[in-house]
Design a protein around this motif. Sequence first.
Motif, PDB file in Angstrom:
ATOM      1  N   MET A   1       0.836  -1.168   0.000  1.00 29.01           N
ATOM      2  CA  MET A   1       0.000   0.000   0.000  1.00 29.01           C
ATOM      3  C   MET A   1       0.878   1.227   0.000  1.00 29.01           C
ATOM      4  O   MET A   1       2.032   1.180   0.402  1.00 29.01           O
ATOM      5  CB  MET A   1      -0.968  -0.022   1.169  1.00 29.01           C
ATOM      6  CG  MET A   1      -0.379   0.224   2.536  1.00 29.01           C
ATOM      7  SD  MET A   1      -1.609   0.163   3.845  1.00 29.01           S
ATOM      8  CE  MET A   1      -2.733   1.402   3.383  1.00 29.01           C
ATOM      9  N   ASP A   2       0.318   2.283  -0.468  1.00 27.73           N
ATOM     10  CA  ASP A   2       1.031   3.543  -0.457  1.00 27.73           C
ATOM     11  C   ASP A   2       0.903   4.127   0.947  1.00 27.73           C
ATOM     12  O   ASP A   2      -0.174   4.531   1.372  1.00 27.73           O
ATOM     13  CB  ASP A   2       0.436   4.490  -1.502  1.00 27.73           C
ATOM     14  CG  ASP A   2       1.202   5.789  -1.605  1.00 27.73           C
ATOM     15  OD1 ASP A   2       2.141   6.020  -0.821  1.00 27.73           O
ATOM     16  OD2 ASP A   2       0.847   6.591  -2.491  1.00 27.73           O
ATOM     17  N   THR A   3       2.004   4.178   1.659  1.00 26.15           N
ATOM     18  CA  THR A   3       1.984   4.648   3.053  1.00 26.15           C
ATOM     19  C   THR A   3       2.181   6.154   3.179  1.00 26.15           C
ATOM     20  O   THR A   3       2.086   6.690   4.279  1.00 26.15           O
ATOM     21  CB  THR A   3       3.068   3.935   3.870  1.00 26.15           C
ATOM     22  OG1 THR A   3       4.345   4.221   3.290  1.00 26.15           O
ATOM     23  CG2 THR A   3       2.812   2.434   3.916  1.00 26.15           C
ATOM     24  N   CYS A  48      -4.811 -10.920   4.031  1.00 25.16           N
ATOM     25  CA  CYS A  48      -4.204  -9.583   4.000  1.00 25.16           C
ATOM     26  C   CYS A  48      -4.842  -8.707   2.930  1.00 25.16           C
ATOM     27  O   CYS A  48      -5.095  -7.517   3.154  1.00 25.16           O
ATOM     28  CB  CYS A  48      -2.702  -9.689   3.764  1.00 25.16           C
ATOM     29  SG  CYS A  48      -1.812 -10.489   5.115  1.00 25.16           S
ATOM     30  N   LEU A  49      -5.126  -9.287   1.775  1.00 26.91           N
ATOM     31  CA  LEU A  49      -5.697  -8.517   0.663  1.00 26.91           C
ATOM     32  C   LEU A  49      -7.137  -8.081   0.906  1.00 26.91           C
ATOM     33  O   LEU A  49      -7.655  -7.220   0.198  1.00 26.91           O
ATOM     34  CB  LEU A  49      -5.602  -9.314  -0.639  1.00 26.91           C
ATOM     35  CG  LEU A  49      -4.198  -9.425  -1.222  1.00 26.91           C
ATOM     36  CD1 LEU A  49      -4.177 -10.442  -2.356  1.00 26.91           C
ATOM     37  CD2 LEU A  49      -3.697  -8.068  -1.695  1.00 26.91           C
ATOM     38  N   LYS A  50      -7.785  -8.633   1.917  1.00 29.87           N
ATOM     39  CA  LYS A  50      -9.146  -8.206   2.254  1.00 29.87           C
ATOM     40  C   LYS A  50      -9.166  -6.792   2.823  1.00 29.87           C
ATOM     41  O   LYS A  50     -10.213  -6.150   2.856  1.00 29.87           O
ATOM     42  CB  LYS A  50      -9.786  -9.168   3.258  1.00 29.87           C
ATOM     43  CG  LYS A  50     -10.143 -10.506   2.665  1.00 29.87           C
ATOM     44  CD  LYS A  50     -10.764 -11.402   3.716  1.00 29.87           C
ATOM     45  CE  LYS A  50     -11.053 -12.779   3.142  1.00 29.87           C
ATOM     46  NZ  LYS A  50     -11.585 -13.685   4.157  1.00 29.87           N
ATOM     47  N   HIS A  51      -8.023  -6.309   3.273  1.00 28.75           N
ATOM     48  CA  HIS A  51      -7.955  -4.980   3.866  1.00 28.75           C
ATOM     49  C   HIS A  51      -7.852  -3.919   2.779  1.00 28.75           C
ATOM     50  O   HIS A  51      -7.000  -3.994   1.896  1.00 28.75           O
ATOM     51  CB  HIS A  51      -6.769  -4.880   4.827  1.00 28.75           C
ATOM     52  CG  HIS A  51      -6.983  -5.675   6.063  1.00 28.75           C
ATOM     53  ND1 HIS A  51      -7.574  -5.137   7.189  1.00 28.75           N
ATOM     54  CD2 HIS A  51      -6.709  -6.968   6.351  1.00 28.75           C
ATOM     55  CE1 HIS A  51      -7.644  -6.078   8.114  1.00 28.75           C
ATOM     56  NE2 HIS A  51      -7.134  -7.195   7.627  1.00 28.75           N
ATOM     57  N   GLU A  52      -8.748  -2.946   2.868  1.00 30.28           N
ATOM     58  CA  GLU A  52      -8.749  -1.849   1.906  1.00 30.28           C
ATOM     59  C   GLU A  52      -7.391  -1.161   1.924  1.00 30.28           C
ATOM     60  O   GLU A  52      -6.817  -0.915   2.978  1.00 30.28           O
ATOM     61  CB  GLU A  52      -9.841  -0.850   2.272  1.00 30.28           C
ATOM     62  CG  GLU A  52     -10.010   0.241   1.265  1.00 30.28           C
ATOM     63  CD  GLU A  52     -11.160   1.161   1.609  1.00 30.28           C
ATOM     64  OE1 GLU A  52     -11.134   2.288   1.109  1.00 30.28           O
ATOM     65  OE2 GLU A  52     -12.055   0.765   2.359  1.00 30.28           O
TER      66      GLU A  52
END
Length: 84
Positions: A1-3, A48-52
């Motif tokens: 993800m872009d942090t 993990c991929l379930k998290h937006e």
Amino acid sequence: MDTRPAAADDDLTRTVHYGVVAEEVVAVVEGEPVNLIETLAERIAQTCLKHEGVQEVEVCVHKPDAPITVPFDDVTVTITRSRV
């Protein structure tokens, strides 16, 4: 993800709560037994991929006590999965 957005504002709501993800991964590991570490790695990745916001995940599963008859230190499987 872009942090970057979360880091710019020090805003937890703009990132993934790693404590929650860790608890979910532990639940997968302790959950329904599987025969293959490949299956376990896939289940962890999908959790993990379930998290937006999570666009890609790399999962490495170790099995130091694999049923192998020759000397070895560890068996691992590493997978990368993404939304794309």
